[in-house]
Scaffold this active site. Structure first.
Site, short mmCIF file in Angstrom:
data_model
loop_
_atom_site.label_atom_id
_atom_site.label_comp_id
_atom_site.label_asym_id
_atom_site.label_seq_id
_atom_site.Cartn_x
_atom_site.Cartn_y
_atom_site.Cartn_z
CD GLU A 175 -3.75 33.28 -18.80
OE1 GLU A 175 -3.44 32.96 -19.69
OE2 GLU A 175 -4.58 32.53 -17.94
CE LYS A 192 -2.26 25.77 -19.32
NZ LYS A 192 -3.46 25.39 -18.81
#
Length: 372
Positions: A175, A192
């Site tokens: 990420e 997410k």
């Protein structure tokens, strides 16, 4: 020494032999540390290092009382002449003891129930709840372990840091927190939403498609996109914030992840001392609204996160930079290893499924562990 898979030009890079090491031990030290880093950049230095998750508490004076006394620094940043081509890490054999949760599943269920009670009461829309797993390095060095994990888990934002202060950090993060360009463009790519990989290609494709279509995961992802849009807008030119990618599914060795992208044009030249107080910690590993979520996290998580959910990254003299979200990240002290896992809790989450999803995220370690 600190090595990134995501150096300048999106190529691997290594920073060695700092001209100066900047360490913030206390909340009151952090603004001066970031200002010093920017001052050194103004003199032509490159900055590279890491911030712990608890550094986020230091950016909000009303949260200072929540900062735990861990004996570890909140941030370690080095000033360097520039990046170099990475020297390959060692490739010695590695063995770890079995990963063991530092809390029981019943403890997790209790914390989960309290998190959902806060959500039901309107304190938060989402809370990122995590817990640590512990192991021991039985054979090999931290550099051996970093090399082995890089082979097992190819990712875009991996890093290895042995700065001489604090723990050795091994990050296999997929990420991006944010990256900036010299012209002031900024991009964030929050993750997410997670689904496990499957060895059967047909079933694996079904799991990826199910994640892409999941209303629950889309809703969670959108909450964090909105949070980051708001954070970035405080630094951006009016009307420049965009979301060019929403709900894309990216596949890694052990999990599928839902990812979105936010871009903008900064009003002022990029600096560590302006970006970090506005954006850190990343909303994807905190919750929304962020400050209240941080308060609840300190109440519900019995142990500090440390480098986990913090950030590793670099910034050039011209303002170009890249910082990761330190998930899938190990802290190594001697032979002791800590790997944290977790996920976002919303109103319709269930404790057992969230516990299971968190453990999926540690699967990349399994080939190196001795069954316990």
């Amino acid at each position: 020494m600190i090595t990134f898979d995501f150096g300048p030009g999106e190529r691997p890079a290594q920073f060695c032999d700092p001209q100066e090491l900047i360490v913030a031990w206390q909340a009151a030290d952090l603004p001066a540390a970031l200002a010093r880093a920017d001052a050194l950049r103004g003199e032509g230095a490159w900055i590279a290092g890491w911030l712990t998750y608890e550094a986020g508490l230091a950016f909000e004076p009303r949260l200072w009382s929540l900062i735990p006394d861990t004996g570890q620094p909140l941030a370690v940043l080095g000033a360097y002449a520039g990046p170099s081509e990475p020297v390959p890490l060692t490739t010695g054999k590695v063995r770890l003891s079995a990963l063991t949760p530092a809390i029981t599943q019943d403890d997790y269920r209790a914390a989960f129930a309290r998190a959902q009670a806060y959500i039901a009461a309107g304190d938060c829309y989402q809370i990122n709840l995590t817990f640590p797993l512990d192991a021991r390095l039985i054979q090999g060095t931290p550099a051996d372990l970093a090399s082995a994990l890089a082979r097992l888990q190819p990712v875009g934002f991996g890093a290895f840091a042995d700065m001489g202060v604090g723990p050795v950090v091994i990050s296999r993060s997929p990420e991006l927190f944010f990256r900036t360009q010299a012209d002031g463009r900024i991009e964030a790519r929050p993750m997410k939403g997670t689904a496990p990989r499957h060895p059967d290609p047909r079933r694996d494709a079904e799991l990826a498609a199910g994640l892409a279509a999941s209303e629950k995961n889309r809703a969670e992802n959108l909450m964090i996109v909105d949070l980051l849009r708001n954070d970035i807008s405080m630094l951006a030119r009016v009307g420049s914030v965009r979301v060019p990618q929403l709900f894309a599914v990216e596949s890694f060795a052990t999990v599928h992840q839902m990812t979105s992208s936010i871009t903008a044009q900064l009003t002022d030249p990029a600096s560590i001392s302006s970006l970090m107080p506005a954006l850190f910690p990343c909303g994807s590993i905190t919750g929304a609204p962020k400050i209240r979520a941080m308060q609840i996290i300190r109440e519900l998580e019995p142990q500090p996160r440390g480098i986990y959910c913090g950030s590793l990254g670099w910034m050039a003299p011209d303002g170009a930079s890249a910082f990761s979200v330190a998930i899938r990240t190990l802290s190594v002290s001697g032979t002791d290893i800590r790997l944290n896992v977790g996920g976002g809790i919303v109103a319709d989450s269930t404790a057992d499924s969230e516990w299971e999803e968190a453990l999926w995220k540690a699967r990349f370690m399994m080939p190196l562990t001795i069954p316990g």
